[in-house]
Design a protein around this motif. Structure first.
Motif, short mmCIF file in Angstrom:
data_model
loop_
_atom_site.label_atom_id
_atom_site.label_comp_id
_atom_site.label_asym_id
_atom_site.label_seq_id
_atom_site.Cartn_x
_atom_site.Cartn_y
_atom_site.Cartn_z
N ILE A 193 0.86 -1.17 0.00
CA ILE A 193 0.00 0.00 0.00
C ILE A 193 0.90 1.23 0.00
N GLN A 194 0.59 2.18 -0.87
CA GLN A 194 1.36 3.42 -0.96
C GLN A 194 0.59 4.52 -0.23
N VAL A 195 1.20 5.04 0.84
CA VAL A 195 0.59 6.11 1.63
C VAL A 195 1.30 7.41 1.28
N LEU A 196 0.57 8.33 0.68
CA LEU A 196 1.16 9.60 0.26
C LEU A 196 1.23 10.58 1.43
N PRO A 197 2.10 11.58 1.33
CA PRO A 197 2.18 12.59 2.40
C PRO A 197 0.83 13.30 2.57
N ASP A 198 0.50 13.76 3.78
CA ASP A 198 1.38 13.86 4.95
C ASP A 198 0.81 13.08 6.13
N THR A 199 -0.26 12.34 5.95
CA THR A 199 -0.98 11.75 7.08
C THR A 199 -0.79 10.24 7.11
N SER A 200 -0.35 9.72 8.25
CA SER A 200 -0.14 8.28 8.42
C SER A 200 -1.48 7.57 8.60
N ILE A 201 -1.47 6.26 8.40
CA ILE A 201 -2.69 5.47 8.54
C ILE A 201 -2.49 4.33 9.53
N GLN A 202 -3.60 3.80 10.00
CA GLN A 202 -3.59 2.50 10.65
C GLN A 202 -4.23 1.51 9.68
N LEU A 203 -3.77 0.27 9.70
CA LEU A 203 -4.27 -0.74 8.77
C LEU A 203 -4.66 -1.99 9.55
N TRP A 204 -5.89 -2.43 9.32
CA TRP A 204 -6.44 -3.63 9.96
C TRP A 204 -6.79 -4.65 8.88
N PHE A 205 -6.67 -5.93 9.20
CA PHE A 205 -7.11 -6.96 8.25
C PHE A 205 -7.70 -8.13 9.01
N ARG A 206 -8.63 -8.78 8.34
CA ARG A 206 -9.34 -9.92 8.94
C ARG A 206 -8.98 -11.18 8.17
N LYS A 207 -8.44 -12.15 8.86
CA LYS A 207 -8.11 -13.43 8.23
C LYS A 207 -9.38 -14.26 8.06
N ARG A 208 -9.28 -15.26 7.20
CA ARG A 208 -10.46 -16.10 6.96
C ARG A 208 -10.89 -16.88 8.20
N ASP A 209 -9.97 -17.01 9.18
CA ASP A 209 -10.35 -17.70 10.41
C ASP A 209 -11.11 -16.79 11.37
N GLY A 210 -11.33 -15.53 10.97
CA GLY A 210 -12.12 -14.61 11.78
C GLY A 210 -11.33 -13.72 12.72
N ARG A 248 -2.16 -12.17 4.01
CA ARG A 248 -2.38 -13.28 3.08
C ARG A 248 -3.64 -14.04 3.48
N ASP A 249 -4.40 -14.43 2.46
CA ASP A 249 -5.62 -15.21 2.68
C ASP A 249 -6.55 -14.48 3.66
N VAL A 250 -6.84 -13.22 3.33
CA VAL A 250 -7.69 -12.39 4.20
C VAL A 250 -9.03 -12.16 3.52
N SER A 251 -10.03 -11.77 4.33
CA SER A 251 -11.35 -11.48 3.78
C SER A 251 -11.56 -9.99 3.54
N GLU A 252 -10.83 -9.15 4.28
CA GLU A 252 -10.94 -7.71 4.06
C GLU A 252 -9.78 -6.98 4.73
N VAL A 253 -9.55 -5.76 4.25
CA VAL A 253 -8.56 -4.85 4.83
C VAL A 253 -9.29 -3.54 5.11
N ARG A 254 -9.01 -2.92 6.25
CA ARG A 254 -9.59 -1.62 6.56
C ARG A 254 -8.50 -0.63 6.91
N ILE A 255 -8.67 0.61 6.48
CA ILE A 255 -7.71 1.66 6.78
C ILE A 255 -8.43 2.90 7.28
N ARG A 256 -7.73 3.68 8.10
CA ARG A 256 -8.20 4.98 8.55
C ARG A 256 -6.99 5.76 9.03
#
Length: 295
Positions: free
Chosen positions: A230-247, A268-276
Motif C-alpha cells: 500500500i502506498q501512503v502519500l504525504p502527509d498523514t499516516s494510517i492504521q491498517l487492519w485486516f481480517r483473516k479467513r479464520d475470523g 495473506r488469505d484475508v477477507s478484508e482490509v480496513r484503513i483509517r
C-alpha cells in the motif's frame, strides 16, 4: 513503475499550482471549499517511494477491538476460498482505471466518489440500500475477481485529480449529472474526460474507514485475497487492519506517510482490509496512491 510516475506527477502539480483547491457542490445547497493537500514539499517527491524495512509484525486485536470492528461494519459470514492449485495474479489498483471510474455516479467529476448502484441496465444512481442490493464505490476488475474499495459509514470518499484543479465547469455537460472540475482553455472552463483523469484516494477526514475486499464478478460473493503493498502519500499516516479467513483481526497502529509498505508477508488469505487515519480528527485526510492485490 506506476508508483514512481504517480509521485512525480504529484510533485510537479504542486510546483505548478500548490495545493489543490476544489469547489464542490453539496447536494445543490451551495458550494464549499475543500482544501486537498496531497503533495510532497520538494522535488524529492519524484524519488521512488522506498519500501520500509523491516516491518514489524502486526498485533492481534483483543476481543474488545474485534467487537468494535465488527460493530462498525459486519463482516460476511462466508468467504470463498481460492481454488486449490490456482495461481493468484497481481493487480495494481491506483484509482486510474477507466472502467471503474465510468461506473461511479457522475464519474466522481467533483472528486466525490459516491456509493453507486443501478437497477438492471438502467442509469447509475446513488446507492439506496432500501432498493439496491448491490452497491459499490470504486470497483476494479482484475484477472479473475473484482477489487472493491468502499467507504464505511459515509456516503463517499474523494477521488482527487492528480493534475490539479483549475476551474469548476458551468453548466453541466448535458447529462444531467451536474458540474465537475475542468481545465482553463482560452480563459474558458472546459470539461475534461473525468473517467480518464488520474486520481488518488483521499479520505473525508482521518476518522473515515475505507474497506478493501475482493468479490466474484458473477455473484458478488466475497473471496479471500492477499495484499502485497500500500502506498501512503504525504502527509498523514494510517492504521491498517485486516481480517483473516479464520475470523481473527490483526493490525498495525501506524504506517507512516510518504512510503510504500510491503505487507505481503502478513496480509495473506484475508477477507478484508480496513484503513483509517492514525489519529482521530477532522482537520486532515489520509491519501492512498495505490494498492497491490493478489486475487
Amino acid at each position: 513503475m506506476a508508483n514512481e510516475k504517480l509521485a512525480c506527477r504529484l510533485a510537479l502539480a504542486q510546483e505548478r499550482g500548490g495545493a489543490m483547491r476544489s469547489l464542490i457542490q453539496v447536494n445543490g445547497r451551495g458550494l464549499r471549499v475543500v482544501l486537498c493537500m496531497f503533495l510532497a514539499a520538494s522535488l524529492g517527491a519524484c524519488a521512488k517511494f522506498k519500501p520500509v524495512n523491516p516491518l514489524s509484525p502486526p498485533t492481534q486485536a483483543t476481543p474488545e477491538q474485534t467487537t468494535e470492528r465488527e460493530r462498525e461494519n459486519q463482516p460476511p459470514k462466508v468467504v470463498q476460498a481460492r481454488p486449490n492449485g490456482s495461481s493468484p495474479q497481481q493487480c495494481l489498483v491506483n484509482f486510474d482505471d477507466e472502467n471503474a471510474l465510468e461506473h461511479i455516479y457522475s464519474q466522481a467529476r467533483s472528486t466525490l466518489a459516491y456509493r453507486t448502484s443501478r437497477i438492471g441496465f438502467g442509469p447509475l444512481q446513488m446507492c439506496d440500500p432500501s432498493k439496491h442490493s448491490d452497491c459499490w464505490t470504486y470497483r476494479q476488475r482484475c484477472s479473475k475477481y473484482d477489487v472493491n474499495v468502499d467507504t464505511i459509514g459515509l456516503t463517499h470518499f474523494h477521488l482527487s485529480m492528480e493534475a490539479g484543479i483549475e476551474c469548476y465547469t458551468l453548466p453541466d455537460p448535458g447529462d444531467g449529472l451536474g458540474r465537475g472540475f475542468g481545465k482553463l482553455v482560452d480563459f474558458k472552463c472546459t470539461d475534461v474526460d473525468w473517467a480518464r483523469t488520474p486520481r488518488v484516494l483521499s479520505s473525508h477526514d482521518q476518522n473515515q474507514w475505507v474497506k478493501v475486499w475482493v468479490s466474484s464478478p458473477e455473484n458478488r460473493a466475497p473471496t479471500s485475497f492477499d495484499m502485497e503493498s500500500i502506498q501512503v502519500l504525504p502527509d498523514t499516516s494510517i492504521q491498517l487492519w485486516f481480517r483473516k479467513r479464520d475470523g481473527t483481526w490483526w493490525f498495525w497502529p501506524e504506517l507512516k506517510a510518504g512510503s510504500t509498505w510491503n505487507i505481503r508477508e502478513y496480509v495473506r488469505d484475508v477477507s478484508e482490509v480496513r484503513i483509517r487515519g492514525t489519529k482521530a480528527g477532522r482537520a486532515s485526510s489520509y491519501v492512498i496512491g495505490s494498492l497491490v492485490i493478489r486475487d
